[in-house]
Design an enzyme around this catalytic site. Structure first.
Site, PDB file in Angstrom:
ATOM      1  N   GLY A  22       0.835  -1.201   0.000  1.00  0.00           N
ATOM      2  CA  GLY A  22       0.000   0.000   0.000  1.00  0.00           C
ATOM      3  C   GLY A  22       0.867   1.246   0.000  1.00  0.00           C
ATOM      4  N   GLY A  24       0.938   5.641   1.138  1.00  0.00           N
ATOM      5  CA  GLY A  24       0.348   6.742   1.888  1.00  0.00           C
ATOM      6  C   GLY A  24       0.945   8.062   1.481  1.00  0.00           C
ATOM      7  N   GLY A  25       0.707   9.071   2.310  1.00  0.00           N
ATOM      8  CA  GLY A  25       1.166  10.413   1.976  1.00  0.00           C
ATOM      9  C   GLY A  25       2.668  10.566   2.004  1.00  0.00           C
ATOM     10  N   MET A  26       3.375   9.771   2.856  1.00  0.00           N
ATOM     11  CA  MET A  26       4.818   9.915   2.973  1.00  0.00           C
ATOM     12  C   MET A  26       5.600   8.740   2.402  1.00  0.00           C
ATOM     13  SD  MET A  26       5.585  11.689   6.679  1.00  0.00           S
ATOM     14  CE  MET A  26       4.870  10.378   7.646  1.00  0.00           C
ATOM     15  N   ALA A  27       4.976   7.554   2.362  1.00  0.00           N
ATOM     16  CA  ALA A  27       5.766   6.366   2.038  1.00  0.00           C
ATOM     17  C   ALA A  27       4.925   5.317   1.331  1.00  0.00           C
ATOM     18  CB  ALA A  27       6.368   5.778   3.314  1.00  0.00           C
ATOM     19  N   LYS A  44       8.982   0.247   4.698  1.00  0.00           N
ATOM     20  CA  LYS A  44       8.374   1.507   4.259  1.00  0.00           C
ATOM     21  C   LYS A  44       9.454   2.360   3.608  1.00  0.00           C
ATOM     22  CE  LYS A  44       4.132   2.297   6.786  1.00  0.00           C
ATOM     23  NZ  LYS A  44       3.304   3.334   7.452  1.00  0.00           N
ATOM     24  N   ASP A 137       0.795  11.522  14.097  1.00  0.00           N
ATOM     25  CA  ASP A 137      -0.012  11.072  12.961  1.00  0.00           C
ATOM     26  C   ASP A 137      -0.856   9.852  13.345  1.00  0.00           C
ATOM     27  OD1 ASP A 137      -1.011  11.222  10.383  1.00  0.00           O
ATOM     28  OD2 ASP A 137       0.627  10.090   9.485  1.00  0.00           O
TER      29      ASP A 137
END
Length: 888
Positions: A22, A24-27, A44, A137
């Site tokens: 998957g 996400g916003g950073m990784a 990640k 977060d």
């Protein structure tokens, strides 16, 4: 080569990277097999652009702090490193699902499951917080469910990214945190946050587990953040009535706007959830909800006291130290002053409220769905209602008997109407005019006096008739004309020379004799109370009081501080002694200079520097900034590229609206050193130049006759374009050469109000704002030829500023910062784009309150500090009795 292929090759000797799990916003997360330990792991990988901005050494150094976290509900950090330019970290692979996946499937969790997961996450947070690590977060995506138990992932990663990246994150457009779960302080861009921010995020997750939705949702990040900062969550029991009330109290306390109102720690939050699950007593839990309970109590008593607006539960009873008295009863409105909240479209446009002489009602100006009108709040009623026939109304005022209401309109009309209803009557039409100067008062002889010009009052019979012009030797301010009952005296707010938010005095004007005299200097307003007291407001928000004659209005004896924390834009009292005022929020002196990128992501310029900032200006290279700091006057300060700060210019009463000239060394700014006495010359304001490097003698570039308020020079130093006040036509934009023939050139000198000079950096175009169409819009013309005048905006706009390459014009319109591409000659307006909302940043009608960085990607803005409490409107009953006790 893809990131997956790049990672697989780079880590082939240690890990077998199998597939992507998957992103996400950073990784992006990959499933891999640890060859040495023969176990599956999750790797990640930071997005390459983010990794490049951070740098490997700093990021890997920062992430080491998270490796020491050992807790059953924390996913440990196994490894980290840099491989072929990719930054990565390794965690155990959890064979389960994320909380997000379960919520997507079930939407609402069983109560016991939701409370257990919340307690387990709280335990993980408590362990980390004790070691000084804040997650930053917390969200369902970062909570893994392993055999049903919660395991928190990515501990400290957000902090490591921010600490390693610093200001460079602004350029990536990265927002640390997820809007639905960000605390208000994190949403406002505060770099220094504490454990209570994680508690807020956990409260948001608990809210979603119980209701199926986060506390705040919206169509965009900006819309969600706006709700996080300004709205309260819907009651959990409204959405799901099976949620026990004690559970709701705990979760809503975690979602309190102010960190101080949240649970003391994550452990405290967990204990209180445990108490609710075992039906333990929750009487010790009152911190966040005490105001709400007081509101419910007082709402039952609303028929006994004057309210102002909104829902009945918005009131609570309290005491202020400056007004404590056995004979005074105080009622505080918990909402912002005069926001009717009649529909989601309601907006405050003016804190202009007035109480009826007998105290039976309050009338105030507001907008509903963009429609400006008057509203009336009766004693004993829980809602304000609109007054028909008052479209575009501002500055309401009562007749002495309270039977009628008068008001001005934004298109220049003076009107009156019966308060009981009926059609309004227009008494005078000034036409489209500058309504920065607006005030009126109904006298006891049944005439109405109003500001018909900066140096004149108009007087007209309340029943209609001929206008009498009353000339004044002072310039009127926009907020106040107050009648002194039983006399022909008026108290008017005005100034000599250049008016500003830091320069005003109160003058007495005798309508019968046309005589004017100074009552108090350097104040924000004055009133004469029927109790026999002269009242005046200081710039610090203190209401002073002294005995005084209604005829001479000269204070008698030593004045006292009668009330503190007052916003004098709204101040009114009834003849029997009920006092209405708006309370200060206390955030003016705690403003902060910030960088804001095109996506609205905020980062502080200097987190150690807080003051009442006004009018920031960036040097051409973007390394240094000049800004005014307001106090008893206005000081001009410089912050250089190395972070050093110092005051520039000389000690004067007013120094503001700086402009950097093209050489990057010279500052042009408006200044005034005059005092407000009737003997002063009107030559009070001027444009000065100083060399910021040498701090040499100040050079007078231009001195005005009635006020010079801003100016800019072309890059070749040939022209000065400036804004000045003219006696007949108000605020105009003019120009003159700085060499050779210095005759003035009329750039825009209509009867409208022209403000906010903005020369393009290449000197070929001039942008400014004018209200000639009935509202301010942004215009552009060629310079110095003054050809090709084009209206850029539509629907209202202010604060034009150019990009350094002179291709793009920015301006504020519709509550957002917008940009337009401007072709040079002939001038043509290209696509207009909306960048981000400007709510929460300082705005002004005089000169732009922001500037554009040389890179064209960042904006220097002034962030309004979160209030330590909602600024309320306050009613004190029997206040005159208290005043007589203190000032006999």
């Amino acid at each position: 080569m893809t990131v997956y292929e790049q990672l697989r090759m780079a880590l082939a000797e240690r890990y077998t990277v199998e597939r992507e799990l998957g992103a996400g916003g950073m990784a992006t997360v990959y499933l891999a097999h640890d060859l040495k330990h023969e176990r599956d792991v999750a790797i990640k990988v930071l997005h390459p652009d983010l990794g490049a901005a951070l740098g490997a050494e700093r990021f890997l150094s920062e992430i080491k702090t998270t490796a020491k976290l050992q807790h059953p509900h924390i996913l440990p950090l196994l490894d980290s490193g840099a491989a072929d330019g990719l930054l990565y970290y390794v965690m155990p692979y959890v064979r389960g699902e994320t909380l997000r996946a379960r919520l997507d499937r079930e939407r609402q969790l069983p109560l016991d499951d939701a409370l257990r997961i919340a307690r387990e996450v709280a335990g993980a947070l408590e362990h980390a917080h004790r070691q000084g690590i804040i997650h930053r977060d917390i969200k369902p995506e970062n909570i893994l469910l392993q055999d049903g138990a919660a395991v928190v992932a990515d501990f400290g990663i957000a902090l490591a990214v921010q600490t390693a990246g610093g200001a460079r994150l602004t350029q990536t457009g990265l927002s640390l945190g997820t809007p639905q779960y960000m605390s208000p302080e994190q949403a406002m861009g505060e770099r220094t946050i504490d454990a209570r921010s994680d508690i807020y995020a956990l409260g948001a997750v608990a809210y979603e587990m119980l209701t199926g939705e986060p506390p705040f949702t919206g169509a965009s990040t900006q819309a969600i953040v706006a709700k996080v900062l300004t709205e309260r969550p819907t009651s959990l029991r409204t959405v799901r009535d099976t949620v026990p009330e004690p559970v709701e109290r705990v979760v809503l306390q975690a979602l309190a706007k102010l960190p101080a109102d949240r649970p003391l720690s994550a452990g405290d939050f967990a204990r209180r959830l445990e108490e609710t699950s075992t039906n333990a007593a929750s009487s010790n839990f009152a911190t966040a909800q005490s105001v709400t309970r007081r509101g419910r109590l007082v709402s039952g008593l609303v028929g006994l006291c004057v309210g102002i607006i909104g829902i009945a539960s918005a009131f609570f009873v309290g005491q202020r130290s400056a007004s404590a008295s056995p004979s005074a009863s105080q009622i505080v409105l918990w909402k912002q002053a005069f926001a009717p909240l009649l529909s989601p479209g309601a907006q405050v446009v003016a804190s202009e409220g007035v109480m009826a002489p007998d105290g039976s009602s309050i009338v105030f100006a507001d907008s509903l769905g963009g429609r400006l009108q008057l509203f009336r709040k009766l004693r004993g009623e829980t809602h304000a209602t609109p007054i028909p026939g008052t479209d575009n109304a501002v500055s309401p005022f009562f007749s002495p008997d309270g039977a009628s209401i008068g008001f001005l309109t934004t298109d220049g009309k003076l009107r009156r109407m019966a308060i009981a209803g009926g059609a309004p009557v227009t008494l005078y039409d000034m036409g489209s005019t500058n309504f920065a100067f607006r005030a009126a008062a109904w006298l006891e002889d049944n005439t109405i006096v109003f500001s018909s010009g900066e140096f004149a009052l108009g007087r007209i019979p309340a029943g209609g008739g001929a206008l009498q012009t009353l000339r004044m030797p002072v310039r009127l301010r926009w907020t106040q004309i107050n009648a002194v009952r039983g006399t022909s005296n008026l108290l008017v707010l005005g100034c000599m020379g250049g008016c500003s938010s830091t320069r005003s005095s109160v003058y007495a004007y005798d309508v019968a004799t046309n005589r004017t005299w100074v009552v108090r200097n350097d104040v924000l307003g004055a009133w004469y109370a029927p109790s026999g007291h002269l009242l005046w407001g200081t710039r610090e928000g203190v209401l002073m009081a002294s005995r005084a004659s209604a005829t001479t209005l000269k204070p008698e004896g030593e004045p006292i501080a009668a009330l503190d924390g007052v916003e004098f834009g709204t101040f009114s009292f009834s003849t029997k002694g009920d006092l209405l005022y708006a309370a200060l929020s206390g955030s003016e002196s705690n403003r902060q200079l910030v960088w804001v990128n095109r996506q609205g992501v905020v980062a502080p310029v200097d987190s150690t520097w807080h003051a009442h900032f006004e009018y920031p200006a960036l040097s051409p290279d973007g390394r240094s900034l000049a800004v005014s700091i307001m106090g008893s006057g206005a000081e001009l300060w410089l912050r250089s590229g190395d972070g050093a700060r110092r005051q520039v210019g000389q000690k004067r009463q007013l120094q503001w609206r700086p402009f950097w000239e093209a050489d990057g060394h010279s500052l042009l700014f408006a200044a005034s050193a005059a005092t407000d006495t009737l003997s002063d010359s009107l030559n009070a304001t001027e444009l000065l130049r100083t060399d910021v490097a040498t701090q040499g003698m100040l050079q007078t570039v231009l001195r005005g006759n009635t006020g010079v308020y801003e100016g800019e020079t072309t890059p070749d130093g040939e022209w000065l374009v400036y804004r000045a006040d003219e006696f007949k036509t108000g605020s105009n934009i003019l120009a003159r050469r700085l060499r050779g023939d210095s005759s003035r050139v009329e750039v825009s000198t209509t009867a409208a109000n022209e403000v906010q000079v903005a020369l393009s950096p290449d000197g070929t175009r001039l942008a400014f704002a004018s209200n000639e169409s009935g509202q301010h819009e942004v215009y552009v013309m060629e310079f110095p030829s003054l050809r090709g005048r084009v209206k850029v905006s539509n629907g209202g706009a202010l604060e034009p500023r150019w990009s350094r390459d002179s291709r793009e014009l920015f301006f504020v319109s519709g509550g957002s910062l917008k940009s337009a591409l401007i072709a040079p000659s002939p001038i043509a307006v290209g696509e207009i784009r909306t960048l981000f909302p400007v709510k929460g940043f300082v705005r002004a009608r005089n000169r732009a309150e922001y500037d554009v960085h040389a890179d064209g990607q960042r904006f220097l803005m002034i962030k309004v500090a979160p209030s330590t409490g909602v600024a309320p409107a306050v009613l004190i009953q029997g206040w005159f009795d208290m005043l007589r006790e203190r000032v006999p």
